[in-house]
Design an enzyme around this catalytic site. Structure first.
Site, PDB file in Angstrom:
ATOM      1  CD  GLU A   1      -6.033  -4.927   3.987  1.00 41.67           C
ATOM      2  OE1 GLU A   1      -5.950  -4.574   5.183  1.00 41.67           O
ATOM      3  OE2 GLU A   1      -6.435  -4.177   3.072  1.00 41.67           O
TER       4      GLU A   1
ATOM      5  CD  GLU B   1      -2.971   0.969   2.349  1.00 37.74           C
ATOM      6  OE1 GLU B   1      -2.944  -0.016   3.117  1.00 37.74           O
ATOM      7  OE2 GLU B   1      -3.896   1.804   2.336  1.00 37.74           O
TER       8      GLU B   1
ATOM      9  CG  ASN C   1      -9.374  -1.905   1.393  1.00 40.03           C
ATOM     10  OD1 ASN C   1      -8.956  -3.049   1.549  1.00 40.03           O
ATOM     11  ND2 ASN C   1      -9.287  -0.968   2.334  1.00 40.03           N
ATOM     12  CD  GLU C   2     -10.300  -2.905   5.912  1.00 42.58           C
ATOM     13  OE1 GLU C   2     -10.333  -1.833   6.537  1.00 42.58           O
ATOM     14  OE2 GLU C   2      -9.596  -3.878   6.285  1.00 42.58           O
TER      15      GLU C   2
ATOM     16  CD  GLN D   1       0.185  -2.452   3.808  1.00 44.99           C
ATOM     17  OE1 GLN D   1       0.997  -1.775   3.205  1.00 44.99           O
ATOM     18  NE2 GLN D   1      -1.009  -1.986   4.144  1.00 44.99           N
TER      19      GLN D   1
ATOM     20  CE1 TYR E   1      -3.536  -6.316   8.772  1.00 44.20           C
ATOM     21  CE2 TYR E   1      -5.812  -5.610   8.504  1.00 44.20           C
ATOM     22  CZ  TYR E   1      -4.506  -5.688   8.024  1.00 44.20           C
ATOM     23  OH  TYR E   1      -4.176  -5.151   6.797  1.00 44.20           O
TER      24      TYR E   1
HETATM   25  O1  AHR Z   1      -3.080  -2.704   6.180  1.00 45.40           O
HETATM   26  C1  AHR Z   1      -3.397  -1.504   6.779  1.00 45.40           C
HETATM   27  C2  AHR Z   1      -4.862  -1.146   6.642  1.00 45.40           C
HETATM   28  O2  AHR Z   1      -5.633  -2.089   7.338  1.00 45.40           O
HETATM   29  C3  AHR Z   1      -5.428  -1.185   5.251  1.00 45.40           C
HETATM   30  O3  AHR Z   1      -5.201   0.011   4.561  1.00 45.40           O
HETATM   31  C4  AHR Z   1      -6.883  -1.382   5.494  1.00 45.40           C
HETATM   32  O4  AHR Z   1      -7.519  -2.063   4.439  1.00 45.40           O
HETATM   33  C5  AHR Z   1      -6.925  -2.166   6.790  1.00 45.40           C
HETATM   34  O5  AHR Z   1      -7.837  -1.643   7.675  1.00 45.40           O
END
Ligand code: AHR
Length: 512
Positions: free
Chosen positions: A316, A43, A192-193, A365, A261
């Site tokens: 992600e 990103e 995205n999201e 990332q 995450y």
């Molecule tokens: O990876 C960091 C951020 O986490 C990304 O930009 C977003 O898609 C997610 O919330």
């Protein structure tokens, strides 16, 4: 007599509980582990692109090709990066691709509002990214702007990148910008999201928007079929998946995304390197939740698509901690320890075992951001423990998954328990079988006994990633503190394989 019986019983309980057993079904391989499960994500955030991949074409101190660091490319080629998602993340829904093409001097600047309000000069854009993917041998996955863009803008991006020469003003523009022929861009994300930074939409609304954007993403003029990925659920938002499966016409999508995450607490994430066993345990608990998430999202998809024609793309995933002290809070720069190696190894085993539905995953990332595989500091470069796990596991890319049945000990901390041993196996095109194993337990080594069904092997070799402290990491001063080592701890005896895995370690075995 009673006392002796009790003692013998206790001893046998202890012996049994010290032994983990795995059945390897070597003759039951059916599904291919899509190499894109080993994908990555880059990103415009912190030093992922600028200072990570891209140092500018006038840089005189670091070897580069058109501004892209060659040491980074070399390291990533060894990893066999199959697919790279770009330009975001949250950034994607603020990105207007036309600002990032054409003569660099004429490209407008913007503020990167999601990530620190820093100036984005657009010097790294579509041509730079797609040329870099070619250099890397990775397939690009472009994340389209649905949050603040237009269907026309996304449709133009497809034409600019993939349509045959002289078929539209966009393809003329591509040629004018120095690219003689189209690139190959199969993977396209529609926002995205969408439930968050991509527009704070309700899923019912996003489903309609998706249908509108997808309609104008025609690939009728292009020989490579476009693969469309819908912005998927956050964690256990099963309603999101249910509505998308119900509302998106089958011909308009190929995969649903999923973001998860491993974060201890969003308001207190904890240090990446200075953490307690409790924090380690919580991170692992969050990471291992992936098994449940993938199982339940897949079960919903099964209702609408029992033949599994639609895929899950976990686009992600990874560990998220506090930034390193003294660094910009919006740049998400964190170190990477054995905790991350275990997290990566266990998660990749989960993806392998669910490869009938999970066809892509993108670690967040790739450089200098979150659970990165590479860290850079000026001319220096560090390969993290996560890099080494991805490299050890790349033997699974494109191989046939062999089902394993794992009966594992528990890793107990206070009143809480986790499964200690996580494994997956595959058979590659040359006939070699690989088993990857992770011991999540931070205190106890695990004895593992593997019963092999349906194949016989003559030799076993292996590699291990381990260290004497789970907080250990590779630094710019000591970049090779944690590297894979040859592992000779596995014994093959007929159809039985036995080994011992140290705490918080990752082992990959090769059977021939
Ligand atoms: O990876 C960091 C951020 O986490 C990304 O930009 C977003 O898609 C997610 O919330």
């Amino acid at each position: 007599m009673k006392k002796i019986f009790v003692l013998v019983s206790l001893l046998s309980v202890k012996i049994i509980s010290a032994q983990n057993t795995i059945v390897l079904n070597a003759d039951k391989g059916k599904d291919i582990i899509n190499k894109n499960i080993y994908g990555h994500f880059a990103e415009h955030l912190g030093h992922c692109i600028y200072g990570g991949f891209y140092i500018g074409d006038s840089n005189k101190t670091i070897p580069h090709k058109d501004g892209v660091r060659l040491d980074v490319i070399d390291a990533l080629k060894k990893l066999k990066v199959p697919v790279l998602r770009w330009p975001g993340g949250c950034f994607a829904d603020t990105y207007h691709w036309k600002d990032g093409v054409g003569p660099k001097k004429e490209r407008p600047s913007m503020l990167n509002v999601w990530w620190g309000n820093v100036k984005e000069d657009n010097s790294f854009g579509t041509n730079e990214f797609l040329n870099m993917c070619e250099l890397l041998g990775a397939e690009p996955y472009l994340s389209g702007n649905v949050g603040s863009g237009t269907p026309q803008e996304l449709s133009d991006w497809i034409k600019y990148t993939t349509h045959p020469n002289s078929s539209s003003p966009m393809t003329d523009y591509r040629q004018k910008n120095g690219r003689p022929n189209p690139w190959k861009v199969k993977f396209w994300g529609l926002g995205n999201e969408a439930w968050g930074c991509g527009g704070n939409m309700k899923v019912e609304y996003y489903a309609n928007i998706y249908r509108q954007y997808a309609t104008f993403m025609t690939d009728w003029n292009n020989s490579d079929k476009i693969y469309r990925i819908a912005s998927g659920a956050s964690d256990d938002d099963y309603h999101w998946t249910e509505v998308l499966m119900k509302e998106l016409p089958a011909g308009m999508f190929d995969a649903l995304g999923l973001h998860h995450y491993s974060v201890i607490n969003w308001s207190k994430k904890g240090s990446a390197t200075d953490f307690s066993e409790e924090e380690y345990f919580t991170t692992m608990k969050k990471a291992l939740q992936m098994e449940e998430l993938v199982t339940k999202h897949s079960a919903i998809m099964d209702k609408y698509d029992p033949q599994k024609k639609k895929h899950l793309a976990v686009d992600e995933w990874g560990g998220w901690y506090d930034v390193e002290p003294g660094t910009n809070g919006a740049f998400l720069f964190q170190q990477n320890t054995m905790r991350d190696a275990v997290l990566a190894g266990a998660t990749l085993n989960i993806f392998n075992n669910h490869c009938d539905r999970v066809k892509m995953a993108n670690l967040a990332q790739i450089i200098n951001v979150l659970q990165a595989v590479i860290l850079t500091k000026e001319e220096k470069l560090v390969l993290t423990p996560t890099y080494h796990v991805m490299e050890m596991y790349n033997v699974h890319q494109g191989a046939t998954m062999l089902p394993v049945e794992v009966a594992s000990n528990k890793y107990i901390l206070g009143k809480h328990t986790l499964t200690a041993v996580w494994a997956s196996a595959s058979k590659d095109k040359n006939g070699a079988t690989h088993i990857s194993l992770v011991n999540v337990n931070a205190k106890q080594a695990q004895n593992v006994s593997i019963n092999i069904n349906g194949a016989s092997y003559k030799t076993v070799t292996g590699r291990i990633l381990t260290s004497d402290k789970m907080q250990n990491y590779n630094s710019f001063e000591n970049p090779n503190k944690i590297v894979p080592a040859a592992y000779s701890g596995a014994q093959l005896n007929g159809s039985k394989l036995s080994l011992n895995i140290p705490p918080y370690s990752v082992v990959v075995l090769e059977l021939k």
